[in-house]
Write a protein that holds these residues in place. Structure first.
Motif, PDB file in Angstrom:
ATOM      1  N   SER A   1       0.837  -1.198   0.000  1.00  0.00           N
ATOM      2  CA  SER A   1       0.000   0.000   0.000  1.00  0.00           C
ATOM      3  C   SER A   1       0.868   1.244   0.000  1.00  0.00           C
ATOM      4  O   SER A   1       0.625   2.193  -0.753  1.00  0.00           O
ATOM      5  CB  SER A   1      -0.922   0.004   1.228  1.00  0.00           C
TER       6      SER A   1
ATOM      7  N   TYR B   1      -4.371  -1.320  -2.272  1.00  0.00           N
ATOM      8  CA  TYR B   1      -5.366  -1.111  -1.212  1.00  0.00           C
ATOM      9  C   TYR B   1      -5.377  -2.303  -0.260  1.00  0.00           C
ATOM     10  O   TYR B   1      -5.245  -3.453  -0.678  1.00  0.00           O
ATOM     11  CB  TYR B   1      -6.756  -0.898  -1.814  1.00  0.00           C
TER      12      TYR B   1
ATOM     13  N   ASN C   1      -3.721   3.333   1.830  1.00  0.00           N
ATOM     14  CA  ASN C   1      -4.901   3.119   0.989  1.00  0.00           C
ATOM     15  C   ASN C   1      -5.733   1.968   1.551  1.00  0.00           C
ATOM     16  O   ASN C   1      -5.222   0.855   1.685  1.00  0.00           O
ATOM     17  CB  ASN C   1      -4.477   2.807  -0.440  1.00  0.00           C
TER      18      ASN C   1
ATOM     19  N   SER D   1      -9.353  -0.350   1.624  1.00  0.00           N
ATOM     20  CA  SER D   1     -10.626  -0.813   1.085  1.00  0.00           C
ATOM     21  C   SER D   1     -11.630  -0.862   2.237  1.00  0.00           C
ATOM     22  O   SER D   1     -11.595  -1.780   3.056  1.00  0.00           O
ATOM     23  CB  SER D   1     -10.470  -2.203   0.461  1.00  0.00           C
TER      24      SER D   1
ATOM     25  N   CYS E   1      -9.526   6.097   0.591  1.00  0.00           N
ATOM     26  CA  CYS E   1     -10.493   5.008   0.775  1.00  0.00           C
ATOM     27  C   CYS E   1     -11.086   4.546  -0.544  1.00  0.00           C
ATOM     28  O   CYS E   1     -11.212   5.323  -1.496  1.00  0.00           O
ATOM     29  CB  CYS E   1     -11.634   5.466   1.687  1.00  0.00           C
ATOM     30  N   GLN E   2     -11.462   3.288  -0.557  1.00  0.00           N
ATOM     31  CA  GLN E   2     -12.150   2.690  -1.690  1.00  0.00           C
ATOM     32  C   GLN E   2     -13.411   1.995  -1.182  1.00  0.00           C
ATOM     33  O   GLN E   2     -13.367   1.293  -0.174  1.00  0.00           O
ATOM     34  CB  GLN E   2     -11.229   1.672  -2.361  1.00  0.00           C
TER      35      GLN E   2
END
Length: 449
Positions: free
Chosen positions: A117, A123, A146, A148, A185-186
């Motif tokens: 990451s 992520y 990063n 998820s 964020c994802q």
């Protein structure tokens, strides 16, 4: 944990200090070395005391003085210096679980590694993070991280990720934010599961974490035709995509008011599904989530327009075939039209390729395969060259996801194939046949010899 030294760079500080291959690095300045993050962080000091274990089992201290940030010169078996951390989740939307059988083994590996990451922008889900790793991120100020997220509802996160610790690990977000770590964020959205009111609640909680949440990408779930025995999911309808955009854009205004930045964005796929016009380039605030397909088309068009302004006319004819995924068909067509309107000597054929290999709702250029490109283009080629999205090839730029090589595809289609980068400038120059050395040199003659 000790790390075995594979080789020593000739002429390096480690070489001058008499460190040899097959010896073991134990610590740097009394800090235990476990992996690449420890090594890269602690080797930056100009004054180092290395604890080394020789091949015969004797421990010694080695003093090294060097310029700050210079490498010591030690090389290890793998880049990470230990094994890559695999994912422990069973996410209901996992794309790797939807791959067909028979692909190369590396494509089936699920990584969930905090080091990747930081080093490469991968992520992570937080479920692999130990207390020591969280403390190390804070101590080394590894930022951004990063993550998820998918949902801020702990119970729903457990269900969606198939991991009983997934909900509890959300507390790490607050710890990192309070420690001054920025977080991208994802959120992979699945219709009727973590969208609608659940999405509102997730964005509400992320908003409360403050401005250390620097960007949030909301992307629709990708579904292939290989979902037998997997959680029942379906693609978004146009109406649902439009409603999701409304939620995201409303929260973007709230983030802007609270933190001075919009922060949360819908991916381009949502706008395409909804048939909505993309926002302006300024809306995307520097495009922090391009890798998640957020603002990719807008950024590319902006770059394309800028490059087109200073691009002189061709001095001879140019004809090409352009390959793209179905999702980008209308967008790529609009760029090609602009070129042909300005350049009468430029002609083209655009071939949108249906993704038969993966099927489902997969239409992005990055998942095009050699077999699908050959199927769609064979006997249908126009002009001197074929342009394809460079993202459809693995990083060596020589093999598609289905293991068909670029040279094999060229042989089948009887034309030179040119992988094109994601930038608008790259696309324009490739379409016009402008070589690197000719950029900025005035009129660009095409040369196919």
């Amino acid at each position: 944990m000790a790390v075995r030294i594979k080789s020593v760079t000739p002429g390096s500080s480690a070489d001058s200090a008499g460190i040899s291959p097959d010896e073991t690095l134990l610590a740097i300045n009394s800090h235990e070395i476990i992996d690449v993050l420890d090594y890269r962080f602690y080797e930056t000091s100009p004054n180092l005391r290395l604890s080394i274990l020789s091949v015969d089992g004797k421990q010694r201290e080695v003093l090294i003085r060097k310029r700050e940030y210079d490498s010591i010169g030690l090389n290890f078996e793998t880049y990470l210096m230990d094994r890559q951390h695999s994912c422990r989740n069973r996410c209901i939307f996992c794309f790797i679980d939807q791959l067909p059988k028979g692909m190369r083994s590396s494509l089936y590996f699920k990584d969930d590694d905090a080091r990747l990451s930081f080093l490469f922008g991968n992520y992570i889900t937080l479920t692999n993070l130990s207390d020591r790793e969280v403390e190390r991120i804070l101590a080394m100020h590894i930022s951004p991280v990063n993550v998820s997220v998918h949902t801020m509802n702990p119970e729903l996160r457990v269900e969606m990720m198939g991991n009983r610790f997934a909900g509890k690990k959300l507390s790490i977000l607050k710890t990192l934010c309070e420690g001054g770590i920025n977080i991208n964020c994802q959120i992979v959205l699945c219709p009727g599961i973590n969208d609608g009111q659940e999405l509102c609640q997730s964005l509400e909680k992320l908003l409360k974490l403050g401005d250390r949440i620097t960007s949030i990408a909301c992307v629709p779930v990708g579904l292939t035709r290989y979902r037998e025995g997997l959680y029942p999911l379906r693609p978004y309808t146009s109406q649902e995509a439009s409603e999701t955009i409304e939620i995201i854009e409303s929260y973007a205004e709230r983030f802007l008011k609270a933190n001075g930045a919009r922060t949360v964005f819908a991916s381009d796929e949502f706008y395409l599904l909804a048939g909505k016009k993309f926002p302006s380039p300024e809306y995307y605030e520097g495009f922090p989530q391009l890798d998640n397909g957020v603002g990719l088309f807008v950024n590319m068009e902006d770059e394309f327009s800028f490059a087109l302004e200073d691009c002189p006319s061709l001095d001879q004819s140019r004809a090409v075939t352009v390959i793209t995924g179905e999702g980008a068909q209308s967008f790529i067509e609009s760029l090609l039209r602009r070129i042909s309107e300005r350049e009468p000597k430029f002609t083209y054929k655009l071939i949108p390729v249906k993704n038969e290999f993966f099927g489902g709702n997969v239409s992005v250029a990055g998942l095009l395969t050699g077999s699908d490109i050959i199927r769609a283009a064979k006997g249908n080629i126009y002009g001197e060259e074929i342009l394809i999205p460079g993202v459809s090839l693995r990083h060596e730029q020589d093999v598609f996801l289905d293991d068909i090589s670029l040279s094999e595809a060229e042989k089948e289609l009887g034309r030179n194939i040119v992988p094109v980068g994601n930038s608008g400038e790259d696309f324009l120059f490739a379409a016009l046949g402008i070589s690197e050395e000719r950029k900025g040199l005035g009129t660009y003659p095409t040369d196919f010899t």
